[in-house]
Design a protein around this motif. Structure first.
Motif, PDB file in Angstrom:
ATOM      1  N   ARG A 107      87.845  58.233 -24.258  1.00  9.04           N
ATOM      2  CA  ARG A 107      87.128  59.467 -24.601  1.00  9.04           C
ATOM      3  C   ARG A 107      87.678  60.081 -25.877  1.00  9.04           C
ATOM      4  O   ARG A 107      86.931  60.574 -26.727  1.00  9.04           O
ATOM      5  N   ASN A 164      86.146  51.421 -27.046  1.00 12.78           N
ATOM      6  CA  ASN A 164      84.763  51.842 -26.808  1.00 12.78           C
ATOM      7  C   ASN A 164      83.872  50.714 -27.304  1.00 12.78           C
ATOM      8  O   ASN A 164      83.967  50.312 -28.466  1.00 12.78           O
ATOM      9  N   ASN A 299      82.591  60.939 -18.964  1.00 12.65           N
ATOM     10  CA  ASN A 299      82.584  61.788 -20.157  1.00 12.65           C
ATOM     11  C   ASN A 299      82.557  60.961 -21.440  1.00 12.65           C
ATOM     12  O   ASN A 299      83.221  61.278 -22.426  1.00 12.65           O
ATOM     13  N   SER A 300      81.746  59.896 -21.415  1.00 12.37           N
ATOM     14  CA  SER A 300      81.659  58.997 -22.571  1.00 12.37           C
ATOM     15  C   SER A 300      80.529  59.368 -23.522  1.00 12.37           C
ATOM     16  O   SER A 300      80.413  58.781 -24.593  1.00 12.37           O
ATOM     17  N   ASN A 302      78.757  61.501 -26.212  1.00 19.04           N
ATOM     18  CA  ASN A 302      78.932  62.496 -27.261  1.00 19.04           C
ATOM     19  C   ASN A 302      77.594  62.628 -27.987  1.00 19.04           C
ATOM     20  O   ASN A 302      76.548  62.313 -27.427  1.00 19.04           O
TER      21      ASN A 302
END
Length: 672
Positions: A107, A164, A299-300, A302
């Motif tokens: 994250r 990621n 919570n990946s 954005n």
């Protein structure tokens, strides 16, 4: 040096807000102590690597990542699972991140749009194929004291992954290598050189082992990146991993506000980012549409991910063309109590109001859990005489009366969490405050014979009711993805959803799941892990009393079973007998005062007597949760932008489908 690397890693994780790894399991401590007592040290024993791989369920197919030139392509999920298995199989502490640490760093770097490459390079030991337990251990009085000669073999695992594994900005990607922070090994040999082929057309080339390598892609798609790692013995080890270029150049937000709640909830001040994406007609925030995101379990998401989600059917760009400015709230931690993130939204609404002036009003959209966040925030503000300037509140497939993950699948996840990294992550996510506040039934430990929500669910509903349930000032609109015409999920109450059974001389595994039943007691989970190793066998059978059949009800759908089926199990095959289940029941997304999830919504003579909403929209057939169809596109434009506009995406329809879509947009299937 190894302790220094571990110290650096833990420092980074603390900066990212992560917890450290747990203590060594009792079985590992006990076996290590017995071997050390016999051989003097663990390093002098036949398990000199400190890793006995047979102590873990081999979900990752770890033999595929052997460092050879034909090694398999790893996903980030593979990398996490390998790390999970090495932790479980280790007889001592590893300088290797726990899953919690890894996801926290993921994250952290996602926000920076930097792509660290993480590498595992471990020696391990495992039993020779075909040996029974008595052929491996020397025992006295039933207790292991040593290992039989030549019973074990040594292997190597070399696996890499991008921290990621996707980008929306493939025109320039910065891959970061750092052998001090992102290379984990128990091998005394040192790395002397790293080369990589980034699948960008330039072939293999040397990379800086302690710096960034910029890569430019010319087309989107899945890329396979090939690493070659040379050690001090001169031998090359190979690792391949996948990387998804979803777009070459996503648009940037015009400005990003870093947000913090002005008020705490239970001592917690929520934080996040507000992305402002202005219309080309404006140079400053002028005509806002505010959107609150839903639950993002890791919570990946954005800006790039949220833009992709919001621009289904070109929706957000159409709104900008019509002169609207998007203000998108991204929670730093979406699994906090819903009330905490509602306080963050209240702070954002106050900031928007300060910029555009108190005389202007605007629409507010809450997607999925975001609908509950918006409800609570506006109700709280009105109760406490705080102005919010919201003219229309639109909730999009939100779980006003609860969401549903099949209870049998929840027990499946909990049962296999010790063995599977994905299951462990999902178990922790299910135990988060936000999930417990939303699920109509929640697993318990020990298992309960009743399908019921967590106490946090009832507490949240009660707290909302104390605030009036809904804000009084805005117009209230609910959009559902679930059918209003009684279409179920395609299976019967009590139907088996997952079949997973494997039997062998060395290992037995069972993981079967059934749907809830509305008229009889129903077994919903049957689990077994029976290893030949000196570990206790695990069994779990869960039967629950009759309850509402949420799993097969009309509602916004989620393909959870299909996702489970896509997992390559190491032994046997996880079979999804049906692909999707009801995730947000339609009676929940429309907040209807009825209990039966199969209530005939379209046939109700006075639907508005059952809901607090002023306008309801629902399709005839179930859709995937938070999917914007051409039909839904029309509803959004009508409600948010105040008028109809044909989708800019060309879609081929038959005449019956065309009539259904436009009848829905014009009100034939909306209620006013």
């Amino acid at each position: 040096m190894r302790w220094q690397i571990r110290l650096m890693w833990m420092s980074c994780c603390l900066l990212a807000g992560s917890a450290a790894a747990g203590t060594l399991p009792e079985y590992a401590r006990d076996l290590a102590a017995r071997l050390t007592a016999h051989y003097g040290t663990l390093a002098q024993s036949p398990i000199s690597s400190g890793i006995l791989y047979d102590l873990a369920l081999p979900i990752s197919h770890i033999e595929r990542f052997d460092g050879s030139d034909t090694a398999a392509v790893a996903s980030r999920g593979d990398w996490l699972q390998i790390a999970h298995e090495l932790h479980r199989a280790s007889l001592g502490e590893l300088a290797l991140p726990s899953q919690t640490e890894f996801r926290a760093l993921s994250r952290h770097y996602a926000k920076l749009r930097v792509y660290p490459v993480v590498i595992q390079d471990y020696r391990l030991h495992r039993a020779r194929p075909g040996l029974a337990s008595e052929d491996i251990w020397v025992t006295e009085n039933g207790e292991i004291v040593s290992v039989r000669e030549d019973a074990l073999i040594e292997q190597e695992v070399t696996a890499a992954a991008a921290l990621n594994e996707w980008t929306y900005r493939g025109a320039r990607v910065s891959f970061q290598f750092n052998m001090n922070a992102f290379y984990f090994s128990n091998d005394p040999l040192t790395v002397t050189r790293i080369e990589a082929d980034f699948n960008d057309g330039l072939g293999m080339r040397a990379v800086n082992p302690s710096g960034a390598t910029d890569v430019r892609y010319h087309e989107a798609g899945r890329k396979t990146i090939h690493l070659r790692i040379q050690k001090s013995d001169g031998v090359w080890r190979h690792a391949r991993f996948g990387f998804d270029v979803r777009s070459l150049d996503a648009p940037d937000p015009t400005i990003t506000w870093t947000m913090a709640a002005s008020l705490p909830y239970q001592g917690v001040y929520a934080a996040g980012d507000a992305y402002l994406y202005l219309s080309d007609q404006h140079t400053a925030l002028t005509n806002p549409v505010v959107v609150a995101e839903g639950i993002d379990l890791d919570n990946s998401m954005n800006w790039d991910e949220l833009y992709d989600l919001l621009n289904q059917e070109n929706l957000i760009e159409t709104m900008r063309e019509m002169g609207y400015d998007a203000v998108v709230l991204n929670f730093a931690e979406s699994t906090l109590p819903i009330q905490a993130n509602a306080m963050l939204l209240a702070a954002l609404l106050d900031s928007v109001r300060n910029v555009v002036g108190s005389e202007r009003t605007w629409p507010l959209i809450g997607a999925s859990m975001g609908g509950l966040v918006t409800r609570y925030a506006l109700s709280y503000m009105e109760t406490n005489a705080l102005p919010h300037s919201v003219s229309t509140l639109l909730t999009f497939d939100s779980p006003h009366r609860g969401a549903n993950i099949p209870l049998g699948i929840q027990y499946w996840v909990d049962f296999f969490a010790d063995q599977s990294a994905d299951a462990a992550f999902l178990r922790d996510a299910l135990n988060s405050a936000a999930a417990r506040q939303m699920l109509v039934s929640h697993f318990t430990s020990p298992a309960s014979g009743t399908a019921q929500p967590d106490p946090l669910f009832t507490a949240f509903q009660s707290e909302l009711a104390q605030l009036g349930g809904y804000p009084a000032q805005p117009r209230l609109v609910a959009v559902a993805n679930g059918s209003g015409a009684l279409q179920g999920a395609g299976f019967s109450p009590g139907a088996q959803l997952i079949r997973y059974e494997y039997r062998s001389f060395l290992l037995d595994i069972t993981g079967n799941v059934w749907a809830l039943h509305n008229t009889q007691s129903q077994r919903i989970f049957q689990g077994e892990i029976n290893l030949i190793w000196p570990l206790p066998d695990e069994y779990l059978n869960v039967t629950v009393s009759p309850t509402w059949s949420w799993d097969n009800a009309p509602g916004g759908a989620r393909p959870t079973m299909l996702e489970m089926d896509s997992v390559e199990a190491p032994n046997g095959d996880i079979i999804a007998l049906y692909s999707s289940h009801c995730f947000i029941p339609t009676i929940s997304s429309l907040d209807l005062a009825v209990s039966d999830p199969f209530f005939d919504i379209a046939g109700a003579p006075d639907l508005y007597a059952l809901t607090p909403f002023d306008t309801l929209y629902f399709p005839a057939v179930n859709q995937d949760h938070i999917t914007v169809t051409p039909e839904g596109y029309g509803w959004f434009v009508q409600e948010v932008c105040g008028g109809l506009r044909a989708p800019t995406v060309v879609v081929t329809w038959d005449s019956q489908a065309v009539n259904l879509v436009w009848d829905s947009i014009l009100g034939a299937r909306s209620y006013r």
